[in-house]
Design a protein around this motif. Structure first.
Motif, PDB file in Angstrom:
ATOM      1  N   ASP A  44       2.123  -9.316  11.621  1.00 24.53           N
ATOM      2  CA  ASP A  44       1.758  -7.982  11.167  1.00 24.53           C
ATOM      3  C   ASP A  44       2.976  -7.072  11.310  1.00 24.53           C
ATOM      4  OD1 ASP A  44       0.272  -5.867  10.185  1.00 24.53           O
ATOM      5  OD2 ASP A  44      -0.441  -5.290  12.180  1.00 24.53           O
ATOM      6  N   SER A  46       4.553  -4.558   9.863  1.00 23.14           N
ATOM      7  CA  SER A  46       4.338  -3.574   8.806  1.00 23.14           C
ATOM      8  C   SER A  46       4.969  -2.244   9.192  1.00 23.14           C
ATOM      9  CB  SER A  46       2.843  -3.400   8.528  1.00 23.14           C
ATOM     10  OG  SER A  46       2.166  -2.982   9.682  1.00 23.14           O
ATOM     11  N   PRO A  48       4.261   1.694   8.390  1.00 23.63           N
ATOM     12  CA  PRO A  48       3.243   2.569   7.805  1.00 23.63           C
ATOM     13  C   PRO A  48       3.760   3.274   6.544  1.00 23.63           C
ATOM     14  CG  PRO A  48       3.314   2.857  10.185  1.00 23.63           C
ATOM     15  CD  PRO A  48       4.486   1.992   9.813  1.00 23.63           C
ATOM     16  N   TYR A  50       4.334   1.707   3.666  1.00 23.99           N
ATOM     17  CA  TYR A  50       5.161   0.789   2.882  1.00 23.99           C
ATOM     18  C   TYR A  50       4.406  -0.503   2.589  1.00 23.99           C
ATOM     19  CZ  TYR A  50       9.220   3.687   3.939  1.00 23.99           C
ATOM     20  OH  TYR A  50      10.098   4.733   4.032  1.00 23.99           O
ATOM     21  N   ASP A  51       4.681  -1.074   1.442  1.00 27.00           N
ATOM     22  CA  ASP A  51       4.289  -2.438   1.117  1.00 27.00           C
ATOM     23  C   ASP A  51       5.493  -3.326   1.371  1.00 27.00           C
ATOM     24  OD1 ASP A  51       1.607  -2.017   0.239  1.00 27.00           O
ATOM     25  OD2 ASP A  51       2.367  -1.226  -1.657  1.00 27.00           O
ATOM     26  N   SER A  52       5.281  -4.637   1.441  1.00 28.29           N
ATOM     27  CA  SER A  52       6.397  -5.532   1.741  1.00 28.29           C
ATOM     28  C   SER A  52       6.284  -6.844   0.995  1.00 28.29           C
ATOM     29  CB  SER A  52       6.473  -5.801   3.242  1.00 28.29           C
ATOM     30  OG  SER A  52       5.293  -6.441   3.687  1.00 28.29           O
ATOM     31  N   HIS A  54       8.216 -10.902   1.281  1.00 31.26           N
ATOM     32  CA  HIS A  54       8.976 -11.731   2.218  1.00 31.26           C
ATOM     33  C   HIS A  54       9.409 -13.037   1.567  1.00 31.26           C
ATOM     34  CE1 HIS A  54       7.526  -9.097   5.448  1.00 31.26           C
ATOM     35  NE2 HIS A  54       6.348  -9.193   4.866  1.00 31.26           N
ATOM     36  N   SER A  68      13.242  -9.826   3.944  1.00 28.96           N
ATOM     37  CA  SER A  68      12.091  -8.957   3.696  1.00 28.96           C
ATOM     38  C   SER A  68      12.545  -7.685   3.004  1.00 28.96           C
ATOM     39  CB  SER A  68      11.385  -8.581   5.003  1.00 28.96           C
ATOM     40  OG  SER A  68      10.778  -9.705   5.580  1.00 28.96           O
ATOM     41  N   TYR A  70      10.837  -3.921   2.125  1.00 29.56           N
ATOM     42  CA  TYR A  70       9.753  -2.956   2.290  1.00 29.56           C
ATOM     43  C   TYR A  70      10.008  -1.804   1.333  1.00 29.56           C
ATOM     44  CZ  TYR A  70       8.313  -5.314   6.564  1.00 29.56           C
ATOM     45  OH  TYR A  70       7.861  -6.239   7.458  1.00 29.56           O
ATOM     46  N   LYS A  73       4.892   2.978  -0.720  1.00 31.58           N
ATOM     47  CA  LYS A  73       3.705   2.710  -1.537  1.00 31.58           C
ATOM     48  C   LYS A  73       3.679   3.537  -2.821  1.00 31.58           C
ATOM     49  CE  LYS A  73       0.690   1.244   2.220  1.00 31.58           C
ATOM     50  NZ  LYS A  73       0.151  -0.027   1.808  1.00 31.58           N
TER      51      LYS A  73
END
Length: 129
Positions: A44, A46, A48, A50-52, A54, A68, A70, A73
């Motif tokens: 997890d 993550s 806050p 943001y989308d990610s 990998h 990765s 990020y 959003k």
């Protein structure tokens, strides 16, 4: 764009989040190499807001691989599977960012530290481009 060789999400991600929270203005994109997270490991990691995406670490490699990206959003970023790849020289992933002036292609490239022949790497990148 913010780039960092994180040298392992497991050992450094919490500290990274602390540093990100110090920034008054957040970056639209964060790029990380050497994440060292495996595809079969639940995680997890993550940020806050943001989308990610990998590119998971090489299964039989203890450290030094994995990428990765990020992205906020509220921005229009699309990962291109054709731009997610690794070979003996490097690993890379990228996508298209849609902006008010058009599309921008963005790539995260990490050359493996054991790849000492820089000319071969550059020749490979020329073929890629």
């Amino acid at each position: 764009i913010f780039f960092l060789n994180i040298n392992g999400f497991k050992s450094n991600f919490d500290m990274l989040l602390g540093h990100i929270n110090l920034f008054n203005d957040k970056f639209s994109l964060y790029f990380f190499c050497e994440t060292n997270i495996k595809s079969d490991e639940p995680h997890d990691f993550s940020i806050p807001g943001y989308d990610s995406e990998h590119l998971y670490a090489i299964d039989n490699k203890h450290s030094g691989s994995g990428l990765s990206i990020y992205y906020k959003k509220n921005i229009n970023f699309k990962l291109l599977n054709s731009c997610c790849y690794r070979n003996q020289f490097c690993e890379y992933m990228g996508g298209t960012l849609s902006c008010n002036f058009g599309n921008v292609n963005i790539m995260l490239v990490y050359r493996f530290h054991y790849m000492k022949d820089f000319n071969k790497f550059i020749a490979h990148m020329n073929d890629l481009i």
